[in-house]
Design an enzyme around this catalytic site. Sequence first.
Site: not given
Ligand code: BGC
Length: 766
Positions: A289
């Site tokens: 993530d």
């Molecule tokens: C979130 C994810 C997301 C990623 C990319 C993160 O902060 O937890 O769910 O896919 O950002 O935008």
Amino acid sequence: MKIKLIIFLIGFSFFGYSQKKNSKKSVAIKPRTEFVSDLLSKMTLEEKIGQLNLPTSGDITTGAASSSNVAKNIEEGKVGGLFNIKSVQKIKEVQKIAVEKSRLKIPLLFGMDVIHGYETTFPIPLGLSSTWDMKLIERTAQIAAQEASADGINWTFSPMVDISRDPRWGRVSEGSGEDPFLGSQIAKAMVNGYQQNDLSKNNTILSCVKHFALYGAPEAGRDYNTVDMSRIKMYNDYFPPYKAAIDAGVGSVMASFNEIDGIPATGNKWLMTEVLRKQWGFKGFVVTDFTGIPEMIEHGMGDLQTVSALALNAGIEMDMVGEGFLTTLKKSVEEGKVTMEQIDNAARLILNAKYDLGLFHDPYKYCDEKRAKTEIFTAANRAEARAIAAQSLVLLKNNNQLLPLKKSGTIAVIGPLADAKENMAGTWSVATNMEKSISLIAGIKEVAGKNSNVLYAKGSNLDYDAAFEEKATMFGKTLHRDNRTSEELLAEALKIANQSDVIVAALGESAEMSGESSSRTNIEIPQAQKDLLQALLKTGKPVVLVLFTGRPLVLVEENETVPALLNTWFAGSEAGSAIADVLFGKENPSGKLTATFPRSVGQVPIYYNQKNTGRPLGNKEGKFEKFRSNYIDERNEPLYPFGFGLSYTTFNYSNLKISSDVINFKEKLNVTVDVTNTGNYDGKEVVQLYIRDLVGSVTRPVKELKGFQKINLKKGEKRTVTFEIGIEELKFYNSDLQFIAEPGSFDVFVGTNSSTVNKVSFKLIK
Ligand code: BGC
């Protein structure tokens, strides 16, 4: 993975596998393993590491692609993909840098959080799950893929399948609720919707199941907080939807931010290698993530080089934004902290995905500007979104059949969410065009028609506290805070309320009160709106509460005082029209809750598939009993149970039967029930089947959903609904984490929600 291995026929110049451009004679590109091996043999260590790097589009979204920093890195082969860059022109421009300016011309992945639709936005996932309709859910993902792929996107960070039993956690809005069985069906439907089991098409995209794992169980419901859970609970209650996505062939997995057994998921080898690869056979790639790798420094796992090596060793292939792989892996190879073989393997999995998507055949496969003009936010897609949104609404109360409303008389629409198009799409809707969303007031005006007089007043701000409202309306999701005093706002509202025949109160959360980093300790409607509601009720006019929320709320006071309560979640770009369709009876509500609504935040975590304990309260609910498992200041039961939702019609259940009262491990039995539409409207009902395994080698839940069917019954119609139960429905993970069924007695409950007591029983024998 079940993704088809495609033999591409090429007429495109690339990698020396080419023929002349537009040549009529086409040759087959090499099979994937051979192709990727050849490519890897040409790559330097830096180029391989480059494939593992996933930056955001950064300055590309705001500046000229060719002069940005990211562009320089792409040219140097230091980027494997980019994410959250919107528009086919920009994506084409960036892809061009990769395939024309980098040494090996390796195309990029383009990812985005396409979570519940693209420009055509569907209800937030918690709302979508309330449809209990797998075909519709799959269809939303298919339309999302169609629109996203027409705009250059080939990879979505969805589905989010984290089970959560804690409505304080803001991200319950992004998941499918509390149940592993339903959550697994939805995970599968979403993956199928995006990938259609065929990534060779230009209108399907790679799916990424997230957040692996257990992200929905943070202590105290606070986002990113510590997770500590027994393995048996992981396997029985929290893992199933991730596994279902893997079984459905999802191409990628995203690691979660939280720790598991004291090791952050991003560096957790047991999770990423033992469970995901060895036990479940996952063959795609794992991405962290956002900054998941450097965050392990804060977790206390070491410096950037250490945590980057930890992640690679655990089984992570791609580093989102962190640049830990990019900046430290070479050194770690030289120092023997990671091996060349591991880097090769990681790069291979990412190249495999690019191959499966057909990007080596045509890097511009998703960059057809004509498609972008004709396939996004189309009238047809919006019409489907409107119909689907209507099915996600959950009718929580409807005394004296106040709903549906008549299309006549004076309707006062009051509340801070009534004229709030920026908030209709809900959280995580990055591609939506907020300006084009349909507000409730616009929808009501359209559907109520000429014979009604629709009046509007804001009535109150989201909350008395302006600073709170600011935090709750980020990313342009403004509620246009009104500078008048609360008294002035109320006076204006009461004036129109008093002129009306019925009041529609549009209250609840703003879109950004749920979603990432939006945890709450108080899960009630903000006080300013509660006060407004009570003032409206005092007028003596009938009040319909149209609730907006991204999580289960505590609604005890509202449930006691309002005659009708329609929960609409955030129903997407067509929300206003869909809600109006339901309010005026064009659509009969059929949504059912997929997460329990508590009576008090103190009951959290609260979920239907709980254990009995040694001191259950049993059927004495409502009366306090000393030395039983209950509270001295609250009941045990929730306000609205899992599976609950009313309709404008009524359904009667009768004649519950079981085909046999004994089966062995090879046999199956049928459970049948007659469902009759006994009311005055045609309607849909979700018939739910739960089992209870009465005795086990480990304690078993008091109820577990094991089947459901959504049926459509005409007024007066009766249907016999049949469920089949066999060994698969009876299995669970025992204390040795073996997935088994145990002989013994089972109860089977069938009914309209999880509180049903309508049951039959049988025995499983060896
Ligand atoms: C979130 C994810 C997301 C990623 C990319 C993160 O902060 O937890 O769910 O896919 O950002 O935008």
